[in-house]
Design an enzyme around this catalytic site. Structure first.
Site, short mmCIF file in Angstrom:
data_model
loop_
_atom_site.label_atom_id
_atom_site.label_comp_id
_atom_site.label_asym_id
_atom_site.label_seq_id
_atom_site.Cartn_x
_atom_site.Cartn_y
_atom_site.Cartn_z
CG HIS A 79 -1.87 -0.90 1.29
ND1 HIS A 79 -2.17 -1.88 2.14
CD2 HIS A 79 -2.86 -1.49 0.33
CE1 HIS A 79 -2.92 -2.75 1.96
NE2 HIS A 79 -3.45 -2.52 0.70
CE1 TYR A 103 8.97 -0.05 4.74
CE2 TYR A 103 7.60 1.57 5.95
CZ TYR A 103 8.79 1.28 5.37
OH TYR A 103 9.64 2.31 5.25
CG HIS A 104 0.34 -3.14 4.75
ND1 HIS A 104 -0.64 -2.29 4.70
CD2 HIS A 104 0.83 -3.13 5.99
CE1 HIS A 104 -1.03 -1.63 5.83
NE2 HIS A 104 0.15 -2.07 6.79
CG HIS A 105 6.25 -7.20 2.79
ND1 HIS A 105 7.08 -7.41 4.02
CD2 HIS A 105 6.33 -5.95 2.71
CE1 HIS A 105 7.58 -6.70 4.42
NE2 HIS A 105 7.22 -5.71 3.40
#
Length: 530
Positions: free
Chosen positions: A312, A465-467
């Site tokens: 995101h 930092y949403h992988h």
């Protein structure tokens, strides 16, 4: 605390990774009477150390990875796209509890159209499951995690029952935003939070430390150690400091996970394997497990392991008011707006607006970051602190094959394994969406009477930092890595859980969807073992 890291005999299931997905699967399967072993690459952190970690978090001498003992040699990575550098280590944690040790704690459900992006928005792909399929598991995940929320969001997807706990009250600065939003006809509503607004599940209510990200000393914010410990009480074995090096397999199934420990290398055999290493380490492990049967990486007959890496994007704006704002009085979000989310189409993606309670530095950070003392320090704090406001937004990135996680051919980690190369690319639709989010933020802040002093938008955006997306789910084995039940197309005894299976990312924080999918997958794993 046991330091026995030898393999468990007669294991039904080996879960790789002790973050939220792995912890929930392990707990559910242990409760079903399965013999479960969990292998976690990082350490088990002592909960008594959390106050010390909080102290690190507020001291400028420490960087974010230092709070949870990041190891530069163990965690080395590459970001080969010069146009979009990806700072992987800035907010990842290797250890029992995983990313929930340092996460913000917001837990929204994806909207219905997020599951049907190609059909409803004309871009991306459709998931092989819909919102209705996941809806009961969302409710179950909210109960398991403990979510404080309210039914005041008119834009949210339908729900079947109230949240387990009442929502946190709007903050003082939310009240400042409320009048401006009303004047420009933008609806505000509460944020569902995975933190206790009252005593829940044996954990205290939030006591207001304010350092929620990256550490909650009180335990009021949920983290996956809750379910790790519960799984252990039900008979599961958790082995920490046990990074899996590769997976032994034949053409149809995995036979063992080969893992390293401080005392040497071991093989953990099991009937079934659940990989829950996150959106970067999961594809890396599969690629490290290449063989004659799978020369391009395990479970990779589609060639898509590691492809379609998504995150995101962040849009933000803020400034100052000529009145007190009580900045940093609350360390998490209490209000947001999904008003524009379902307007998404081919040109502009979904996004949600966030109203910050923590704009600007805290007084502690300000004091520790300067060289002045006494009256000079007091005067500077009076001048700089207490009048700042800010807004944020999460924006969807579309899946694209040239955004990927691969093995770097030149760099190796402390075990001699090729490190992950996070080659991140961003689509034009996401950049247009950032512009749109900034436009609305500016309208609100100007209506509020703020002097705007900073903006994060298309030119200087960064990741949340949403992988996501690197082992996507789908019905077609040529176009996906796992099926709708999260079992790999290629291997009959291997499941993947976590955000790596997301075909698209939407613009909602992913952890509640991770949890719901994990609970659903646990049912399927258990059924296959019978």
């Amino acid at each position: 605390m046991s330091t026995d890291r030898t393999p468990v005999g007669d294991a039904d299931v080996c879960v790789i990774g002790a973050g939220p997905a792995g912890a929930l699967v392990a707990d559910r399967l242990a409760d079903a009477g399965r013999r479960v072993v969990v292998l976690e690459a990082g350490p088990r952190f002592d909960p008594d150390d959390r106050l010390e970690r909080q102290e690190r978090a507020i001291r400028p001498a420490y960087d974010r990875p230092d709070v949870w003992d990041g190891d530069p040699e163990r965690d080395v990575h590459v970001s080969s796209n010069e146009d979009w550098f990806y700072p992987l280590n800035h907010t990842r944690v290797k250890g029992v509890g995983g990313s929930t040790l340092h996460w913000q704690g917001m837990v929204m459900r994806l909207h219905e159209d997020d599951f049907d992006s190609a059909s409803e928005r004309g871009v991306g792909v459709d998931w092989p499951i819909g919102y209705a399929d996941l809806r009961p598991y969302y409710a179950e995940a909210e109960r398991e995690i403990g979510v404080a929320g309210a039914d005041d969001n008119p834009f949210a997807p339908p729900r079947e029952e109230p949240h387990p706990m009442p929502a946190f009250k709007p903050s003082y600065s939310d009240g400042l935003f409320a009048e401006a939003c009303e004047n420009v006809e933008i609806a505000m509503h509460s944020v569902p939070n995975a933190r206790n607004s009252e005593v829940y599940d044996g954990r205290s209510a939030c006591v207001g430390y304010g350092t929620c990200q990256p550490v909650c000393p009180s335990g009021a914010k949920y983290d996956a150690t809750v379910h790790v410990e519960r799984a252990e009480e039900r008979g599961a074995t958790v082995i920490d400091r046990a990074p899996v090096q590769y997976l032994e397999h034949d053409a149809d199934s995995i036979s063992a996970a080969v893992y390293a420990t401080p005392d040497g290398e071991h093989r953990q055999e099991a009937d079934s394997f659940v990989i829950a290493c996150g959106g970067v380490e999961t594809p890396r492990l599969l690629l490290l497990s290449e063989s004659e049967q799978y020369p391009n990486g395990l479970a990779n007959s589609s060639g898509l392991v590691g492809k379609f890496f998504m995150d995101h994007l962040f849009a933000g704006m803020g400034g100052t008011l000529e009145e007190p704002t009580r900045q940093n009085h609350v360390g998490f979000l209490t209000s947001e707006s999904h008003q524009f989310y379902d307007d998404a189409d081919e040109e502009v993606g979904p996004f949600k607006l966030e109203f910050f309670n923590y704009a600007g530095p805290s007084p502690v950070e300000s004091a520790l970051g300067g060289d002045d003392w006494g009256d000079e320090l007091l005067e500077r704090l009076r001048r700089e602190y207490g009048t700042q406001v800010g807004m944020g937004a999460l924006v969807e990135q579309l899946p694209r094959e040239d955004s990927y996680v691969a093995l770097d051919p030149d760099r190796t980690d402390d075990r001699g394994n090729p490190v992950p190369d996070v080659h991140w690319n961003v689509d034009e639709r996401a950049l247009r969406t950032l512009e749109r989010a900034n436009e609305i933020q500016r309208e609100i802040l100007e209506e509020l009477g703020a002097e705007i002093t900073w903006q994060v938008g298309p030119e200087n955006t960064g990741p949340a930092y949403h992988h996501m997306g690197t082992t996507r789910m789908g019905d077609d084995p040529d176009e996906s890595v796992v099926n709708a039940r999260l079992r790999t197309h290629d291997l009959e005894n291997c499941w993947i859980v976590g955000s790596s299976v997301f075909p698209t990312g939407g613009a909602m924080n992913p952890t509640l969807t991770i949890a719901a999918l994990a609970l659903r997958a646990a049912e399927h794993v258990d059924a296959e073992l019978k």
